[in-house]
Motif scaffolding. Structure first.
Motif, PDB file in Angstrom:
ATOM      1  N   LEU A  31      17.223  71.163   4.331  1.00 57.03           N
ATOM      2  CA  LEU A  31      17.439  72.235   3.360  1.00 57.03           C
ATOM      3  C   LEU A  31      18.731  72.014   2.582  1.00 57.03           C
ATOM      4  CD1 LEU A  31      16.321  75.295   5.516  1.00 57.03           C
ATOM      5  CD2 LEU A  31      15.155  74.405   3.487  1.00 57.03           C
ATOM      6  N   GLN A  41      18.172  69.200   0.016  1.00 56.41           N
ATOM      7  CA  GLN A  41      17.442  69.663  -1.159  1.00 56.41           C
ATOM      8  C   GLN A  41      18.314  70.563  -2.034  1.00 56.41           C
ATOM      9  OE1 GLN A  41      14.936  68.591  -2.437  1.00 56.41           O
ATOM     10  NE2 GLN A  41      13.191  68.269  -1.090  1.00 56.41           N
ATOM     11  N   GLU A  93      10.449  69.787  -2.282  1.00 51.09           N
ATOM     12  CA  GLU A  93       9.804  70.492  -1.180  1.00 51.09           C
ATOM     13  C   GLU A  93      10.030  69.739   0.118  1.00 51.09           C
ATOM     14  OE1 GLU A  93       6.070  72.704  -3.456  1.00 51.09           O
ATOM     15  OE2 GLU A  93       5.696  71.068  -2.040  1.00 51.09           O
ATOM     16  N   GLU A 126      10.825  80.186   7.666  1.00 50.48           N
ATOM     17  CA  GLU A 126       9.885  80.761   6.718  1.00 50.48           C
ATOM     18  C   GLU A 126       9.054  79.613   6.161  1.00 50.48           C
ATOM     19  OE1 GLU A 126      11.864  82.949   3.728  1.00 50.48           O
ATOM     20  OE2 GLU A 126      12.725  84.424   5.111  1.00 50.48           O
ATOM     21  N   VAL A 127       7.738  79.651   6.393  1.00 50.38           N
ATOM     22  CA  VAL A 127       6.889  78.506   6.076  1.00 50.38           C
ATOM     23  C   VAL A 127       5.639  78.952   5.327  1.00 50.38           C
ATOM     24  CG1 VAL A 127       7.700  77.195   8.066  1.00 50.38           C
ATOM     25  CG2 VAL A 127       5.681  78.642   8.275  1.00 50.38           C
ATOM     26  N   GLU A 128       4.927  77.969   4.826  1.00 52.72           N
ATOM     27  CA  GLU A 128       3.603  78.165   4.232  1.00 52.72           C
ATOM     28  C   GLU A 128       2.659  77.171   4.887  1.00 52.72           C
ATOM     29  OE1 GLU A 128       1.324  77.255   0.012  1.00 52.72           O
ATOM     30  OE2 GLU A 128       3.486  77.660   0.002  1.00 52.72           O
ATOM     31  N   LYS A 141       4.642  73.762   5.051  1.00 52.88           N
ATOM     32  CA  LYS A 141       5.663  73.640   4.022  1.00 52.88           C
ATOM     33  C   LYS A 141       6.823  74.571   4.370  1.00 52.88           C
ATOM     34  CE  LYS A 141       4.171  73.340  -0.115  1.00 52.88           C
ATOM     35  NZ  LYS A 141       3.587  73.689  -1.433  1.00 52.88           N
ATOM     36  N   LEU A 142       8.009  74.011   4.512  1.00 52.63           N
ATOM     37  CA  LEU A 142       9.191  74.775   4.909  1.00 52.63           C
ATOM     38  C   LEU A 142       9.832  75.419   3.679  1.00 52.63           C
ATOM     39  CD1 LEU A 142      11.286  75.575   7.083  1.00 52.63           C
ATOM     40  CD2 LEU A 142      12.462  73.416   6.589  1.00 52.63           C
ATOM     41  N   ARG A 143      10.001  76.753   3.751  1.00 56.06           N
ATOM     42  CA  ARG A 143      10.639  77.487   2.661  1.00 56.06           C
ATOM     43  C   ARG A 143      12.131  77.683   2.909  1.00 56.06           C
ATOM     44  NH1 ARG A 143       7.254  77.151  -1.613  1.00 56.06           N
ATOM     45  NH2 ARG A 143       5.198  78.032  -1.175  1.00 56.06           N
ATOM     46  N   ASP A 144      12.456  78.236   4.077  1.00 47.23           N
ATOM     47  CA  ASP A 144      13.851  78.545   4.366  1.00 47.23           C
ATOM     48  C   ASP A 144      13.987  78.820   5.852  1.00 47.23           C
ATOM     49  OD1 ASP A 144      16.498  78.933   4.051  1.00 47.23           O
ATOM     50  OD2 ASP A 144      16.351  80.643   2.709  1.00 47.23           O
TER      51      ASP A 144
END
Length: 1356
Positions: A127, A130, A189, A206-208, A217-220
């Motif tokens: 993170l 990115q 991403e 927090e993922v999708e 998919k990692l958001r935060d």
């Protein structure tokens, strides 16, 4: 190499630490387990970072860059970008496994029960990466973005190779998962593999969910109290035993104690050419190069049923075979990396130290051998694909200081990877490889065009079919065709030309006469290097012999022809029978017509296989064995040739005879002894001939004639022919020294200049009026110093041209044509690593260089090592002493630097081997001359070595040279220092101080640590700095300055004593020899080049003015014109309107006035009086001192001069001002000619011309009686002393305009003007104006030393 920490100095590590920085901790801390392949498994978390947009950026570079040299910007961008990511991963405890292409793979190796905590750590690291580096905007308009994939689980590490070279691979399902996660991720991403998601603390993220792809998919990260990441980070440190313990380095691997076992273990994983440079002690920055290489990418796809251990053995077997074949061809296996369906082997031909001729052909043959080997075992490999590309790449180190890798970066690397996908199951190559291989066209097949991702223009792609025999004969033409417009030098209509090739032609003519009179065969073999004109000589012989009516059989051979038995004779006989060009259906009838009556018809079938005909097999031939048939064929050939030789002499012309097969050599030797025939061949000496060829050369009928290089005059004539002119400028003649007597090099360089549109052509016979502008002066300048060469066949009325180099072209930085660069780089790679480094550093300095400056650029080299390597390079003629016939200087030219460096070296040698006696003993053993200046014996090698440096490091080294030479940019010690432009630095530095900024704008490159450090050293000369050659003042100066002169009489008495030290017999000044010419060559001229390369145009303008003034001092008007033309190009084109004038370079008004003054002087010396006056007026106008424009002003000014002139003549002989001037002259002027003297003679106004027209100190009517190269005041009539009273003492003191400068300022209250408050005004033109200003105070200054003469009147 680029680092993430911009302000840190690059560390100096031991060899073990430098090896460890190139390898991951997985290799550094591993324990060898046995024979290869080694297989071990471990648990860990993998992080894969993919830089998207990088391939598109490379494609954009390949399309938009003006030259191949700009390609290294690509490597700089990538290395700068990836270095920050590498350091960030290291800060989080990651281990960088590899940096492959545009992908980075890192590993956190832990136990299985620690995976969840480490996944959290790696997710946090991802993170932050990115957030900080997710997008990078480039100036080229292509953004770089990151795609990150994470996986966790079991990882297998495999070591393949042998005892000499080993390679690390990581394989397994989780390794495939991290690559899959990367592909699923979009730009900016982060995607986790499904296994990684199942092992992590899911509530913290927090993922999708990506259910179709089984990925997340990692958001935060969720901030949940009392979770504290710092505590979690400290907890994870306990799981990472090799995490750094000090703040100085990012890895503990760099702090390991040296150990022999560790050193041997690490060396197996590093390429041998890189190991040589590390052992030599070369810094990391010196390792990288920009060069043209040939890339071979081998892709092996294995069957999915192969289990892990079996797969390792397949990779091991393939790696051993591929490395063996590639090394045999002259390349190296760079690295092995896995992909989804198999593994890839990246091989490189032409790495530093490995450059060989014909590397493209060797790469193709090696690739086809690998292809055949892999297809012979279909049970082991499912699919084999090989791609070969050739082009410029960056070969060097990328990454951070603590962890970096040696790799190749360039568009050709991406093209090779795309070709593997586009053309599977083939050996494919790009068009450049196809052309440069020089292999027969029938060995290739053109492939259909296909779209390739991010490759807009891949060019033509060919399939290599391997070396095969084709039903065709060799080429009957020669390599070169005779040009009737350019006859061979020394013959045929060129009586005025050089006779460099008459000796070679005479050898052929004598052999021809012996053959005709003695009826014996004769052979003439011309031996010479590539490009020496052997093929051109054969073309001339072909023309002469055909003109005389002889029958000539010409043949050109190639390297592939040497592998076919009897190929040369087969082709020669096909040419003789005239069946090589006839249709196939007519071939048999044509052959039968030639054989009828000479060879029995039943023996015609002997030629079926040899000449591709179909005669019926006779009973007699069918009962012959193979040996008998071969003997019979040779006997028939000899019989046919003997019959033909009775009618007209036969002449065989064989170009590149070193490629002839052994059977053909044997037949030619038999033919030579059995019939009168003439054979003319060419040989290249670098090739080893077979036994039959050597036996042929020992024949008494064979003459070996060496072909030497052309003389300089012949080469210049050839250049004039190539360019279509009768004159070339001096700078172009210097540029053509790169040819080193090679006609081919001269032709290629001239054609390259024409293709790049760098020359201007002017009609020689066109009558031009006197130039009114400086910009149009080039043609007339060339005509005035024209190199006389007129064409032999020139007709009356024929247009004749001269050429000049465009003003914005710097020939010193023009890139070599690729053909010549390849030749020079292959010669450079034949040297040892330390010799290569010395040549590369010397190339930065220039064609001539001082060994002290060279040692300054060589890191960690002592004087002993430097002298040893220099001696070795001098012995092989790579370097040479400038001119041994010249007298060696009695004192060093570069005094300050020489003293400092030699003293430091002596101190070091005292500690190492007992003092400076060893150095002196070594000098005696090496028999080095006293001079310490060398130059390149092979200028082409210097140009190629300069181009190898990456742009960033090249600029850093040029800055080092500029810093070193800056303090030496002044007059020589005999002239007591000082600027060549009088008091140049005073005016420039006053302008600099008024602006509050330095005139040297530092080269700011965010990726260069070394450059930023060096830039801080580089400043313009300061007026407070003492000139370097005054470090050791003369005894007279010391005595003079040490005594306190209280009265004028004491001062004049001292002057009298000093004048008494001159020769009483001839009244000559005792002076030392002047070295200003060497200063110009070794200091000023290189300084201008260094400043131009680093982009410091303001400083370049400063030193161009100095160089122009120095050239005028040395009576070299053309070189002054050359330097001023360069300075003019820096200023840009002048505007038609004065208010729109805006120079490209920021210069002060004084420099602009000086520039105009020097232009005026050059124009005057060239005879352009009108332009000289115009420029002189402009110079005075810039100083706000104009000419009188009205008739009244002219009369008044003339009256004043005539009034002052009698005052000058009325001065008594013992005038104190005269004595002061004599003192300054005796102590400051270096007489260039021994035996000349300075006489006191006020010059009258010649021919009635007012003295105010004599502006510049060398623009003068020829009737003025001046000594050669001796500078005296040019405003003699205006120089009568005028009196003024000092407010302090009331005494009257005479003032006098000294030769170079005066200090001008407003008088202080009851005091003399102080030096610090005086305003500099350093030109004689301004002094003329100052004398007419009643409000000015005059502070006389010694013209050369800068010492105020007024200081000696301090007691008045």
């Amino acid at each position: 190499m680029v680092t993430g920490r911009r302000d840190a100095k690059l560390p100096v590590w031991p060899v073990e630490a430098r090896l460890a920085a190139l390898l991951p901790d997985l290799l550094v801390f591993r324990k060898p387990r046995g024979s290869e392949p080694e297989l071990a498994t471990a648990q860990g978390v993998l992080l894969g970072v993919h830089v998207t947009g990088f391939t598109a950026l490379m494609d954009r570079f390949s399309l938009t860059c003006k030259s191949e040299r700009d390609m290294d910007k690509l490597a700089h961008i990538f290395s700068y970008y990836i270095s920050d990511i590498v350091e960030h991963v290291l800060c989080f405890g990651g281990d960088i496994l590899n940096i492959t292409g545009n992908m980075l793979l890192a590993l956190w190796r832990v136990e299985q029960n620690q995976l969840s905590d480490i996944i959290t750590l790696v997710a946090k690291c991802s993170l932050e990466i990115q957030e900080k580096f997710g997008i990078y905007h480039t100036r080229e308009g292509q953004d770089l973005q990151l795609k990150i994939g994470l996986s966790a689980g079991r990882i297998s590490q495999v070591i393949v190779g042998d005892e000499r070279q080993q390679y690390l691979l990581v394989i397994g399902r989780d390794v495939d998962d991290v690559r899959l996660a990367q592909r699923l991720a979009q730009a900016n991403e982060i995607v986790l593999s499904w296994n990684c998601w199942m092992l992590c603390e899911q509530y913290m993220f927090e993922v999708e969910i990506m259910r179709e792809d089984e990925a997340v998919k990692l958001r935060d990260m969720r901030i949940i109290d009392p979770f504290d990441f710092d505590e979690h980070f400290d907890k994870c440190l306990d799981y990472l035993p090799h995490y750094r313990t000090s703040a100085e380095t990012l890895r503990t691997a760099l702090e390991l104690d040296p150990h022999s076992d560790l050193d041997q273990k690490l060396r197996k994983h590093i390429m041998k050419n890189l190991l040589k440079k590390i052992d030599e002690g070369q810094p990391v920055e010196y390792v990288s190069e920009f060069r043209t290489v040939t890339l071979v990418l081998v892709s092996l796809e294995f069957h999915k049923t192969a289990w892990m251990l079996h797969l390792c053995h397949l990779i091991q077997e393939s790696a051993l075979y591929i490395s063996t074949v590639i090394e045999k061809g002259g390349g190296q296996l760079s690295r092995i990396f896995m992909f989804e369906k198999g593994c890839m082997f990246l091989c490189v031909f032409g790495l530093p130290g490995d450059k060989k001729p014909d590397e493209c052909a060797h790469a193709l043959e090696s690739s086809f051998s690998i292809f055949s080997f892999c297809w012979e075992n279909p049970a082991k490999t499912k699919l084999v694909s090989i791609s070969i590309t050739n082009g410029p790449v960056f070969c060097g180190v990328v990454g951070a200081v603590a962890r970096h890798e040696y790799t190749v970066i360039g568009p050709k690397v991406s093209l090779a990877a795309r070709m593997i996908t586009a053309y599977p199951g083939l050996v494919s190559c790009d068009e450049i490889t196809y052309l440069r291989s020089m292999l027969p066209a029938y060995n290739f097949k053109k492939l259909p065009e296909k779209m390739m991702k991010n490759i807009s223009n891949p060019g033509k792609i060919y399939e290599y079919l391997g070396h095969r025999r084709c039903i065709m004969f060799g080429k009957r033409h020669l390599a070169r065709k005779r040009n009737k417009n350019r006859p061979l030098l020394g013959v045929l209509g060129a009586p005025c030309l050089s006779t460099d090739r008459e000796k070679e032609l005479e050898a052929f003519q004598m052999a021809q006469q012996r053959c005709l009179h003695q009826k014996k065969g004769q052979a003439v073999l011309y031996e010479g290097g590539k490009g020496y004109g052997k093929s051109q000589l054969l073309a001339e012989i072909n023309f002469l012999t055909q003109k005389e009516g002889h029958r000539v059989l010409p043949l050109m051979l190639k390297e592939a022809d040497s592998k076919q038995c009897f190929y040369a004779i087969q082709t020669l006989m096909a040419i003789f029978f005239e069946i090589d060009t006839c249709p196939a259906y007519y071939r048999q009838e044509c052959l039968q017509r030639h054989l009828r009556g000479i060879v029995e018809e039943q023996l015609h079938c002997l030629f079926n296989d040899l000449l591709f005909v179909k005669f019926p097999l006779s009973f007699k031939v069918s009962h012959m064995d193979d040996v008998t048939r071969q003997k019979k064929v040779k006997a028939c050939f000899i019989k046919v040739l003997q019959e033909a030789a009775r009618e007209t002499p036969l002449i065989f012309l064989i170009d590149e005879a070193q490629y002839m097969d052994a059977a053909s050599w044997e037949f030619l030797e038999t033919l030579l002894s059995s019939m009168p025939i003439i054979m003319v061949m060419t040989l290249t000496p670098i090739f080893t001939l077979c036994g039959w060829a050597q036996h042929f050369l020992q024949s008494p009928q064979a003459i070996l004639m060496p072909i030497t290089k052309l003389a300089t005059t012949s080469l210049l004539r050839m250049a004039c022919w190539e360019l279509g002119v009768v004159s070339i400028p001096q700078e172009l003649q210097i540029y053509l020294h790169r040819c080193f007597g090679n006609p081919l090099y001269c032709e290629v360089l001239c054609q390259d200049l024409l293709s790049k549109d760098m020359l201007l052509f002017h009609d020689l016979q066109k009558e031009e009026e006197e130039n009114s502008k400086w910009e149009t002066l080039s043609a007339n300048a060339m005509k005035s110093i024209m190199y006389s060469m007129f064409p032999a066949n020139s007709e009356e009325g024929q247009e004749l041209y001269v050429c000049t180099v465009k003003d914005d072209v710097n020939l010193d930085t023009v890139l070599l044509p690729p053909f010549l660069k390849e030749i020079a780089v292959s010669q450079l790679d034949q040297l040892s690593p330390e010799e290569q480094l010395l040549v590369k550093c010397a190339a930065i300095i220039g064609h001539s260089f001082h060994i002290d400056l060279l040692q300054h650029l060589l890191p960690g080299w002592d004087k002993n090592k430097l002298l040893q390597v220099l001696r070795a390079l001098v012995d092989i003629h790579v370097l040479c002493w400038p001119d041994k016939s010249q007298e060696l200087p009695a004192e060093p030219i570069l005094v300050p630097s020489s003293i400092n460096i030699i003293d430091e070296t002596k101190e070091k040698k005292t500690k190492l081997d007992g003092g400076s006696a060893c150095l002196l003993r070594l000098k005696e053993e090496l028999s080095l001359p006293q001079t310490e200046v060398l130059e390149f014996g092979v200028p082409l090698l210097r140009a190629a070595a300069w181009e190898l440096w990456p742009k960033e490091q090249q600029i850093a080294l040029h800055l080092e040279c500029a810093c070193f030479l800056q303090v030496l940019a002044c007059r020589c010690g005999s002239c007591h220092g000082g600027d060549f432009v009088p008091f140049h630095r005073f005016a420039v530095c006053s302008t600099k101080n008024s602006k509050g900024t330095s005139r040297f704008c530092p080269y700011r490159d965010t990726g260069s640590v070394l450059t930023q450090v060096i830039t801080e050293k580089l400043q313009l000369p300061s007026p407070q700095d003492s000139f370097p050659f005054q470090m050791k003042p003369s005894r007279t100066q010391e005595a003079f300055s040490s005594e306190c002169c209280r009265t004028e009489e004491e001062f004049l008495d001292q002057v009298k004593r000093k004048l008494a030290q001159t020769s009483p017999e001839k009244d000559l000044l005792t002076t030392k020899p002047c070295h200003c010419k060497d200063i110009l060559k070794l200091v000023l001229s290189p300084l201008t080049q260094h400043c131009l390369v680093i982009g410091e145009t303001t400083c370049a303008f400063y030193y161009l003015l100095e160089a122009a003034a120095a050239s005028l001092d040395l009576s070299d008007n053309y070189m002054a014109f050359f330097y001023l033309r360069k300075a003019s190009s820096l200023l840009g084109q002048p505007s038609a309107f004065s208010f729109l004038k805006k120079h490209k370079v920021k210069i002060c008004q004084f420099e602009e006035a000086t520039f105009c003054r020097l232009l005026s002087e050059v124009c005057f010396n060239m005879g352009h009086i009108t332009l000289a006056k115009k420029l002189a007026r402009k110079a005075l106008r810039l100083l706000k001192r104009n000419f009188p424009w009205t008739w009244f002003g002219v009369l008044f000014q003339t009256f004043l001069e005539k009034y002052w002139h009698p005052c000058t003549l009325s001065q008594p002989p013992n005038n104190p001002i005269r004595r002061i001037w004599q003192f300054c002259s005796s102590s400051c002027i270096a007489c260039p000619y021994s035996g000349s003297s300075i006489t006191w003679r006020p010059q009258p106004v010649a021919t009635g011309l007012p003295a105010w027209l004599l502006l510049c100190r060398r623009i003068q009517p020829r009737s003025l009686q001046m000594k050669p190269r001796l500078s005296l005041p040019m405003w003699s009539s205006l120089s009568s002393p005028r009196a003024w009273a000092s407010r302090t003492s009331g005494c009257t003191v005479s003032r006098w305009p000294f030769r170079k400068a005066v200090y001008v300022g407003s008088p202080g209250r009851d005091c003399w003007p102080q030096l610090s408050s005086c305003r500099p005004w350093p030109t004689p033109s301004s002094a003329l104006a100052i004398l007419t200003s009643p409000s000015s105070w005059i502070w006389p200054v010694c013209p050369c030393t800068g010492e105020s003469v007024g200081a000696h009147f301090s007691g008045l």
